[in-house]
Design a protein around this motif. Structure first.
Motif, mmCIF file in Angstrom:
data_model
loop_
_atom_site.group_PDB
_atom_site.id
_atom_site.type_symbol
_atom_site.label_atom_id
_atom_site.label_comp_id
_atom_site.label_asym_id
_atom_site.label_seq_id
_atom_site.Cartn_x
_atom_site.Cartn_y
_atom_site.Cartn_z
ATOM 1 N N SER A 32 -83.668 -47.961 -26.627
ATOM 2 C CA SER A 32 -82.456 -48.360 -27.358
ATOM 3 C C SER A 32 -82.848 -49.373 -28.423
ATOM 4 O O SER A 32 -83.818 -50.115 -28.264
ATOM 5 N N PHE A 34 -81.315 -52.107 -31.637
ATOM 6 C CA PHE A 34 -80.165 -52.864 -32.114
ATOM 7 C C PHE A 34 -80.587 -53.741 -33.286
ATOM 8 O O PHE A 34 -81.757 -54.122 -33.415
ATOM 9 N N TYR A 36 -79.368 -57.526 -34.537
ATOM 10 C CA TYR A 36 -78.564 -58.707 -34.279
ATOM 11 C C TYR A 36 -78.646 -59.598 -35.518
ATOM 12 O O TYR A 36 -79.632 -59.593 -36.253
ATOM 13 N N GLU A 43 -76.176 -68.701 -31.821
ATOM 14 C CA GLU A 43 -76.678 -67.639 -30.968
ATOM 15 C C GLU A 43 -76.761 -66.315 -31.730
ATOM 16 O O GLU A 43 -76.027 -66.091 -32.697
ATOM 17 N N PRO A 44 -77.635 -65.394 -31.315
ATOM 18 C CA PRO A 44 -77.653 -64.059 -31.924
ATOM 19 C C PRO A 44 -76.356 -63.319 -31.620
ATOM 20 O O PRO A 44 -75.829 -63.412 -30.518
ATOM 21 N N LEU A 97 -84.617 -57.094 -23.556
ATOM 22 C CA LEU A 97 -84.639 -56.834 -24.977
ATOM 23 C C LEU A 97 -85.863 -57.521 -25.559
ATOM 24 O O LEU A 97 -86.163 -58.657 -25.195
ATOM 25 N N TYR B 35 -83.147 -66.097 -22.075
ATOM 26 C CA TYR B 35 -84.165 -66.048 -23.116
ATOM 27 C C TYR B 35 -84.489 -67.472 -23.567
ATOM 28 O O TYR B 35 -83.623 -68.366 -23.544
ATOM 29 N N LEU B 90 -81.057 -69.297 -24.215
ATOM 30 C CA LEU B 90 -79.918 -68.405 -24.412
ATOM 31 C C LEU B 90 -79.682 -67.567 -23.170
ATOM 32 O O LEU B 90 -80.618 -67.040 -22.570
ATOM 33 N N ASN B 99 -78.711 -48.599 -22.590
ATOM 34 C CA ASN B 99 -78.128 -48.610 -23.917
ATOM 35 C C ASN B 99 -77.031 -49.656 -24.070
ATOM 36 O O ASN B 99 -76.261 -49.604 -25.022
ATOM 37 N N GLN B 100 -76.990 -50.579 -23.146
ATOM 38 C CA GLN B 100 -75.941 -51.585 -23.202
ATOM 39 C C GLN B 100 -76.396 -52.799 -23.992
ATOM 40 O O GLN B 100 -77.389 -53.428 -23.655
ATOM 41 N N PRO B 101 -75.701 -53.126 -25.063
ATOM 42 C CA PRO B 101 -76.081 -54.318 -25.823
ATOM 43 C C PRO B 101 -75.774 -55.570 -25.019
ATOM 44 O O PRO B 101 -74.913 -55.563 -24.138
ATOM 45 N N GLN B 102 -76.487 -56.615 -25.308
ATOM 46 C CA GLN B 102 -76.281 -57.875 -24.629
ATOM 47 C C GLN B 102 -75.532 -58.832 -25.551
ATOM 48 O O GLN B 102 -75.758 -58.865 -26.760
ATOM 49 N N HIS B 103 -74.660 -59.621 -24.949
ATOM 50 C CA HIS B 103 -73.842 -60.567 -25.693
ATOM 51 C C HIS B 103 -74.244 -61.975 -25.293
ATOM 52 O O HIS B 103 -74.258 -62.300 -24.100
ATOM 53 N N PHE B 104 -74.523 -62.808 -26.278
ATOM 54 C CA PHE B 104 -75.123 -64.102 -26.038
ATOM 55 C C PHE B 104 -74.106 -65.235 -26.028
ATOM 56 O O PHE B 104 -73.090 -65.196 -26.737
ATOM 57 N N GLY B 105 -74.421 -66.244 -25.225
ATOM 58 C CA GLY B 105 -73.709 -67.505 -25.285
ATOM 59 C C GLY B 105 -74.266 -68.356 -26.422
ATOM 60 O O GLY B 105 -75.231 -67.980 -27.094
ATOM 61 N N ASP B 106 -73.646 -69.536 -26.603
ATOM 62 C CA ASP B 106 -74.043 -70.433 -27.693
ATOM 63 C C ASP B 106 -75.412 -71.062 -27.472
ATOM 64 O O ASP B 106 -76.008 -71.586 -28.409
#
Lengths: 109, 113
Positions: A32, A34, A36, A43-44, A97, B35, B90, B99-106
């Motif tokens: 996959s 992406f 960003y 943050e990204p 990732l 991360y 992070l 195929n799942q995108p990751q969503h980040f915190g601040d």
């Protein structure tokens, strides 16, 4: 060799310009892909997923070339608000990732 | 929909100390990844948690450890802090799947003196 390589830039372009970023990845089993976007000291944020057939979201177009193992991002009609670092991201199936180091874009008035 | 939240925002520690960073995942997400991002670099994968177990690990020493709780929130613990641990940490949440995108915190900005 890095797993994901990007030109660090910076790319300095005028408003309204079209700009393209490329990214290469080394693992042919990557699954996959992406793009960003990351603003300074933030943050990204997911910009878009990249599909083999190519995909478009407004002014942004992403392409994937599996044979050559590269991914591209095209930004049309650049806005000042597009200034950021663009991260190429690959999922290689090891639960993680893998990020490139990012390409910095500066859109100038 | 509640996004990913991390605490604290900033932290200053000295060498040899221990630190715990916290993350609440986005509602509906069952997977949390951590991360480390050094200045001028892309984020580097530390580890991932799914169903309260470590589900994958990057190239980080054992002094980096973590937990995931039944509500999917997570902690990152770092022992014996070193100067090179100074970075933005992070947390990202997602659904399990390739195929799942990751969503980040601040992020938490950790400085080691």
């Amino acid at each position: 060799r890095k797993e994901v390589e990007q030109d660090p830039g910076p790319f300095n372009v005028p408003e309204g310009a079209t700009v393209a970023f490329n990214c290469t990845y080394s693992n042919s089993a990557s699954q996959s892909f992406f793009w960003y976007r990351q603003d300074c000291r933030k943050e990204p944020k997911l910009l878009m997923s990249v599909y083999s057939s190519g995909n478009e979201d407004g002014r942004f177009t992403a392409q994937l070339n599996r044979a050559s193992q590269y991914i591209s991002l095209l930004i049309r009609d650049s806005k000042l608000s597009d200034s950021a670092t663009y991260l190429c991201v690959v999922y290689t199936g090891r639960r993680a990732l893998t990020f490139g180091s990012g390409t910095r874009l500066q859109v100038q008035p | 929909e509640t996004g990913v939240t991390q605490s604290p925002t900033h932290l200053i520690k000295t060498r040899g100390q221990q630190v715990t960073l916290r993350c609440s995942s986005q509602s509906g997400h069952n997977t949390v990844s951590w991360y480390q991002q050094a200045l001028g670099q892309g984020p580097q994968f530390i580890f991932q948690y799914y169903r309260e177990e470590e589900n994958g690990r990057g190239n980080f020493p054992p002094r980096f450890s973590g937990l995931q709780f039944p509500n999917y929130s997570s902690e990152l613990n770092v022992n014996a802090l070193e100067l090179d641990d100074s970075a933005l940490y992070l947390c990202a949440s997602s659904l399990q799947g390739t195929n799942q995108p990751q969503h980040f915190g601040d992020g938490t900005r950790l400085s080691i003196l």
